[in-house]
Enzyme design. Structure first.
Site, PDB file in Angstrom:
ATOM      1  N   TYR A  85      -2.596  -6.971  11.561  1.00  0.00           N
ATOM      2  CA  TYR A  85      -3.541  -6.402  10.613  1.00  0.00           C
ATOM      3  C   TYR A  85      -4.783  -7.249  10.340  1.00  0.00           C
ATOM      4  O   TYR A  85      -5.735  -6.767   9.721  1.00  0.00           O
ATOM      5  CB  TYR A  85      -2.813  -6.076   9.309  1.00  0.00           C
ATOM      6  CG  TYR A  85      -1.802  -4.975   9.526  1.00  0.00           C
ATOM      7  CD1 TYR A  85      -2.190  -3.648   9.597  1.00  0.00           C
ATOM      8  CD2 TYR A  85      -0.446  -5.269   9.722  1.00  0.00           C
ATOM      9  CE1 TYR A  85      -1.278  -2.639   9.837  1.00  0.00           C
ATOM     10  CE2 TYR A  85       0.477  -4.267   9.956  1.00  0.00           C
ATOM     11  CZ  TYR A  85       0.059  -2.952  10.015  1.00  0.00           C
ATOM     12  OH  TYR A  85       0.964  -1.954  10.260  1.00  0.00           O
ATOM     13  N   PHE A 145       6.777  -1.175  -0.183  1.00  0.00           N
ATOM     14  CA  PHE A 145       6.515   0.260  -0.273  1.00  0.00           C
ATOM     15  C   PHE A 145       6.356   0.859   1.114  1.00  0.00           C
ATOM     16  O   PHE A 145       5.900   1.928   1.300  1.00  0.00           O
ATOM     17  CB  PHE A 145       5.275   0.537  -1.139  1.00  0.00           C
ATOM     18  CG  PHE A 145       4.055  -0.300  -0.775  1.00  0.00           C
ATOM     19  CD1 PHE A 145       3.196   0.108   0.230  1.00  0.00           C
ATOM     20  CD2 PHE A 145       3.791  -1.477  -1.460  1.00  0.00           C
ATOM     21  CE1 PHE A 145       2.080  -0.654   0.564  1.00  0.00           C
ATOM     22  CE2 PHE A 145       2.672  -2.241  -1.138  1.00  0.00           C
ATOM     23  CZ  PHE A 145       1.810  -1.830  -0.129  1.00  0.00           C
TER      24      PHE A 145
END
Length: 412
Positions: free
Chosen positions: A122, A412
């Site tokens: 990322y 999450f």
């Protein structure tokens, strides 16, 4: 082969989720149902090759605490996957770019955050390590713990089914959220997520239990969720462990009482601690032999500004700051350029400017410093932040610093 990238339809959720499950090696039925409830269909993307889902990415609408205590609207990147049949074809890049463009167009979330199963992916999209977590395996048979004397006044009550105490725990959690950068407010349904406890993932441990710390009026001042794993060595000596899931407390007395409880559980000489703040206070309640706790940290949260100006203006600064930042952001070019940041502990502004830069850095380094995880000065020592005005780096580094470490309490 070409792929079609578009927003998910509700009728396509099962196929979309099956692709994600395949990429991550499968999910439990309970987890599947929670994600079904929490998925924001209109913020979920699917890459299609004919009638097959070959890539996915979703967003959750969060409010995350930033330095200063504000709960800032934040896009939580989730469900990112690419089918192994379609690697290295630009599918992931297209998904990540579309996500950020959509967030920018909506104009309500200046930040995007994610957790990473593969952290090396990322950085190329501008995400920087914004919070770490502390793990430890504490030898409670040999490590001494000293708690505040006020802890003796609290009553501890065990709730065997952690889910039945969720209302009391959520009331404590919500009071704790403003105290630490990186924490997420729980919207509807999110109170269930920390309770996920699939039997297949317990590895021989008991179901999740909860202990509540209550004051003389019966008010819950803190809680800990945990499981127990019984083991015995070849000589019949107990070698089991207490597995701490999460712990929150409103004051030092409740905090100390909960840790003392975890340290004192019979026949479990190891307390396995996962995902705690790197500056967690228990580190200063034990005796000096921290080696017996085997502490270690790992990455927890990655972040990036979707709108540099709005993101920097959303937080406060520990000392006055007046600096011009030249930000490089190839993936989101609308962020690139010079920004005049001025602020203090009461608030801040951040506007475009044509004045000469005091500091130059990439958006990835800005992301790493945003919540206070990494000092700008440290990044400067690594050659990643360049100083054009003498003294600017030290002043800005001090202003970005926080008195508590950022922390993400759950994924999450």
């Amino acid at each position: 082969m070409s792929t079609e990238l578009r927003v998910l339809r509700a009728s396509e959720w099962d196929k979309w989720y099956e692709g994600i499950s395949r990429a991550f090696g499968g999910f439990d039925t309970e987890e599947r149902e929670i994600y079904r409830e929490l998925t924001e269909i209109d913020r979920s993307l699917a890459a299609w090759d004919r009638d097959e889902v070959v890539g996915s990415a979703g967003l959750f609408s969060f409010r995350m605490t930033v330095p200063g205590g504000a709960a800032v609207p934040t896009a939580g990147v989730t469900m990112v996957s690419v089918a192994p049949t379609h690697r290295r074809r630009g599918v992931l890049r297209a998904l990540m770019r579309r996500q950020l463009e959509d967030v920018r167009e909506a104009g309500t979330e200046p930040l995007a955050v994610l957790t990473a199963s593969e952290p090396t992916i990322y950085g190329r999209f501008g995400y920087g390590l914004a919070a770490r977590q502390l793990d430890a395996d504490i030898d409670t048979a040999r490590v001494r713990l000293t708690v505040p004397p006020e802890s003796d006044a609290l009553r501890l009550r065990i709730v065997d089914d952690a889910a039945s105490a969720v209302t009391a725990c959520e009331a404590v959690y919500e009071q704790r959220v403003p105290a630490r950068p990186g924490m997420l407010r729980h919207g509807p349904g999110w109170e269930r997520y920390p309770l996920l406890d699939p039997p297949a993932g317990r590895e021989g441990a008991t179901p999740l239990a909860c202990v509540l710390a209550e004051d003389a009026h019966g008010e819950v001042r803190g809680y800990a969720r945990y499981a127990l794993k019984s083991e015995w060595d070849e000589h019949g000596v107990p070698s089991g462990s207490v597995l701490l899931r999460d712990l929150e407390a409103l004051d030092p007395a409740a905090y100390g009482a909960l840790w003392r409880f975890l340290f004192g559980i019979d026949l479990k000489p190891v307390l396995r601690v996962r995902n705690r703040p790197v500056d967690d206070a228990w580190l200063h309640m034990i005796d000096d032999d921290v080696r017996l706790c085997r502490p270690r940290w790992r990455d927890a949260l990655f972040a990036r500004p979707v709108d540099v100006g709005a993101a920097l203006a959303a937080r406060t600064y520990s000392r006055p700051v007046d600096v011009i930042l030249e930000v490089a952001d190839e993936f989101c070019p609308w962020n690139a350029g010079r920004w005049h940041l001025a602020g203090d502990e009461k608030g801040a502004t951040c506007e475009r400017t044509s004045e000469p830069a005091d500091l130059s850095l990439s958006v990835r380094e800005l992301s790493a410093a945003y919540l206070g995880c990494t000092a700008l000065r440290t990044l400067g020592c690594a050659g990643l932040v360049r100083e054009s005005r003498a003294g600017a780096l030290g002043a800005a580094s001090g202003a970005f610093a926080t008195d508590v470490a950022p922390w993400l309490p759950h994924g999450f």
